[in-house]
Design a protein around this motif. Sequence first.
Motif, PDB file in Angstrom:
ATOM      1  N   UNK A 188      -1.121  -1.448   9.397  1.00 23.84           N
ATOM      2  CA  UNK A 188      -0.663  -1.526   7.979  1.00 23.84           C
ATOM      3  C   UNK A 188       0.531  -0.855   8.200  1.00 23.84           C
ATOM      4  N   UNK A 189       0.813   0.254   8.860  1.00 25.62           N
ATOM      5  CA  UNK A 189       2.151   0.977   8.914  1.00 25.62           C
ATOM      6  C   UNK A 189       3.223   0.014   9.555  1.00 25.62           C
ATOM      7  N   UNK A 190       2.890  -0.518  10.707  1.00 26.77           N
ATOM      8  CA  UNK A 190       3.904  -1.313  11.594  1.00 26.77           C
ATOM      9  C   UNK A 190       4.306  -2.739  10.923  1.00 26.77           C
ATOM     10  N   UNK A 210       2.354  -0.161   3.439  1.00 31.03           N
ATOM     11  CA  UNK A 210       3.013   0.969   4.083  1.00 31.03           C
ATOM     12  C   UNK A 210       2.636   1.986   3.387  1.00 31.03           C
ATOM     13  N   UNK A 211       2.987   2.061   1.933  1.00 35.12           N
ATOM     14  CA  UNK A 211       3.215   3.355   1.112  1.00 35.12           C
ATOM     15  C   UNK A 211       1.620   4.057   1.246  1.00 35.12           C
ATOM     16  N   UNK A 212       0.589   3.629   0.788  1.00 32.61           N
ATOM     17  CA  UNK A 212      -0.514   4.408   0.464  1.00 32.61           C
ATOM     18  C   UNK A 212      -0.932   5.069   1.916  1.00 32.61           C
ATOM     19  N   UNK A 213      -0.685   4.411   2.889  1.00 28.26           N
ATOM     20  CA  UNK A 213      -1.301   4.658   4.179  1.00 28.26           C
ATOM     21  C   UNK A 213      -0.378   5.830   4.904  1.00 28.26           C
ATOM     22  N   UNK A 214       1.017   5.692   4.470  1.00 27.22           N
ATOM     23  CA  UNK A 214       1.947   6.916   4.834  1.00 27.22           C
ATOM     24  C   UNK A 214       1.554   8.214   4.163  1.00 27.22           C
ATOM     25  N   UNK A 270      -3.620  -2.726  -7.007  1.00 28.51           N
ATOM     26  CA  UNK A 270      -5.215  -2.669  -6.663  1.00 28.51           C
ATOM     27  C   UNK A 270      -5.822  -3.834  -5.756  1.00 28.51           C
ATOM     28  N   UNK A 271      -5.364  -4.834  -6.161  1.00 28.03           N
ATOM     29  CA  UNK A 271      -5.725  -5.966  -5.134  1.00 28.03           C
ATOM     30  C   UNK A 271      -5.476  -5.791  -3.662  1.00 28.03           C
ATOM     31  N   UNK A 272      -4.366  -5.241  -3.376  1.00 29.03           N
ATOM     32  CA  UNK A 272      -3.990  -4.847  -2.159  1.00 29.03           C
ATOM     33  C   UNK A 272      -4.879  -4.035  -1.361  1.00 29.03           C
ATOM     34  N   UNK A 273      -5.024  -2.943  -2.090  1.00 28.84           N
ATOM     35  CA  UNK A 273      -6.142  -2.020  -1.567  1.00 28.84           C
ATOM     36  C   UNK A 273      -7.519  -2.502  -1.273  1.00 28.84           C
ATOM     37  N   UNK A 274      -7.900  -3.578  -1.906  1.00 36.04           N
ATOM     38  CA  UNK A 274      -9.324  -4.200  -1.526  1.00 36.04           C
ATOM     39  C   UNK A 274      -9.115  -4.906  -0.531  1.00 36.04           C
ATOM     40  N   UNK A 304      -6.573   7.121   0.306  1.00 32.38           N
ATOM     41  CA  UNK A 304      -5.757   5.739   0.178  1.00 32.38           C
ATOM     42  C   UNK A 304      -5.962   5.337  -1.236  1.00 32.38           C
ATOM     43  N   UNK A 305      -7.123   5.162  -1.790  1.00 32.19           N
ATOM     44  CA  UNK A 305      -7.410   4.811  -3.052  1.00 32.19           C
ATOM     45  C   UNK A 305      -6.787   5.512  -4.250  1.00 32.19           C
ATOM     46  N   UNK A 306      -6.665   6.749  -4.193  1.00 33.17           N
ATOM     47  CA  UNK A 306      -6.179   8.108  -4.889  1.00 33.17           C
ATOM     48  C   UNK A 306      -4.656   7.342  -5.068  1.00 33.17           C
ATOM     49  N   UNK A 307      -4.032   7.395  -3.924  1.00 28.45           N
ATOM     50  CA  UNK A 307      -2.575   7.100  -3.835  1.00 28.45           C
ATOM     51  C   UNK A 307      -2.387   5.561  -4.346  1.00 28.45           C
TER      52      UNK A 307
END
Length: 425
Positions: A306-308, A344-348, A292-296, A135-138
Motif C-alpha cells: 500500500x505504501x509503495x 498511502x495516508x492511513x498506513x503512513x 471508507x470503501x477503500x479501507x474495506x 488504520x480504521x481510526x485514521x
Amino acid sequence: MNLAALHPNLRVRIAVGFLQRLLDSMVMSFMAIYLAFEYGVAVAGVLVVTVMVLGVVGTLAGGHMSDARGRRRTLLLGETGVCLTFALMAVADSSAWHSPAIVYCGYLVNKFAASFAMPANDAMILDVTTPESRKLVYTINYWSINLALAIGALLGGFLYNGHFTLLLALAATGTVAIAAATYFLIAETRPEETEQAETGAAAESRGSILRDFANGYRLVLQDRAFGRLLVAATLFMCIELQLINYIGVRLARDLPAQDLLSIGSWSVRVDGVEMLGILRAENTVLVVALALVAHLVLRRVPDRVRLYAGAGLFTAGYMVLAVSDTGWVLLVAALVLTVGELMDVPVRQALLADMVPAASRTRYMAVYNLNIRVALVVASLCITIGSVLPPWGMAALYGVFGLVIIWQYHAILTPSAARAELARA
C-alpha cells in the motif's frame, strides 16, 4: 472494529475535529483575502508568514506541555484561546468598531492557540488506539476532515462577502461547544509511565524549562527512523500542494479553453482556472466518497504494498497534471492520485504511531506536524522553479520526490524486525 467499540475519547475527538476543521476552513481560508484587501498584497504576505512562524512556535510549545502536563490541560488551554480570539475578531470586525489591526492580532493568537492544541489532539488518538484499530481510526478521521474542509469552504465562500463578522461569531460559538466537549467529555490519556517520569524529575527541572524543552526535542530529532518518515511525509505534502501552486499557475496560464462534455448544442466549456476548481473538487469528493470503501477493500493488502503503490500512483497522477493540457486526461490523473492518497495516508499514519514512544508522543507529533509548514515553503518555491523548467522538468522533479518517498519507506520497513508485523509483505 466499529465506531461503537472505539474509546469514548476517540468518538468525541473525531466529532470535535470535524467541527474544528469546518470552522477553520470557513474562516481561516479567507483571512489572506481579508488582509490583502485591508493592507495590500505585499504586506498581507508578510503578515501571513508571521502567523505561520508563530504557529510553529505554538506547535512545539504545545508538544512539550502535553508530554509534561497532560493532553487534556493542553487541549483546554488551546481551545479556550481559539474561542476567545474568534470572539475578539468578531467584535473587532463589527461596524461598531471595525479595527483590522485587532482582527489580525486575534488571528495571530488564534493560530498560535490552535497550533498549541494540535499535538495533544494527535497524541490522544495514539494513546487510546491499538495497532489493530489505528488504520480504521485514521481513515475515519481523514474522511471526516476532508468532508469538513469541503463544507467549511463552501459556507465561507457564500458568507464571506458582506457577512464576515457573522462567520467569526459562528466560529466563536462553535469553539465554545468544542471547549465544553473537551471539559465535560474528555478524560486524560497521558501514559502513566510518562506521568511518573515527569513527577520524579519535577524538582530538578523547574528551574530549567528551556533546557528540558530543548533536550526533549533533541531526542526526537535523533530518531533516524522517525526522520525518514518525516522526510517522506514532507515530500508527499510538497507534491500535494503543487495543485494550488505550480500546477494551478500552469493551468491558469497555459490550459486552452476546451469542451469537457458536449451533447448536441449544449457543452461544458472550461478554461484553466475553472479546470483547477474542478480538479480540487474532484479530489475532495472522491476522498469523501471512497475513503471508507477503500479501507474495506484494501484492509487485506500488505502495508508495504500500500505504501509503495500509493506513493507511486500519487506521484504519477501529479506528474500528468504537470504536463497535460487535455481536460479528461487531467480528470483521470486526479482519480489516480486520489486512489494513491487513500492507499498511502492511513498506513503512513499507523506507521508513525507504531514508532512513536509513549513518553514523548506529543513532542514527536509536534515535530511531525511541521512537515506542512516546510512543504508550504517548498511548494511556493516550485512556482519560481517552474518559471525556469519546462513542464516535463517539473514532472521529473515530482518523480524524484516520489522515488525518495518510496526509498524512505523501504529504509524504514526493511531493517526493523520490530516493525515486521506492520510492514509484512
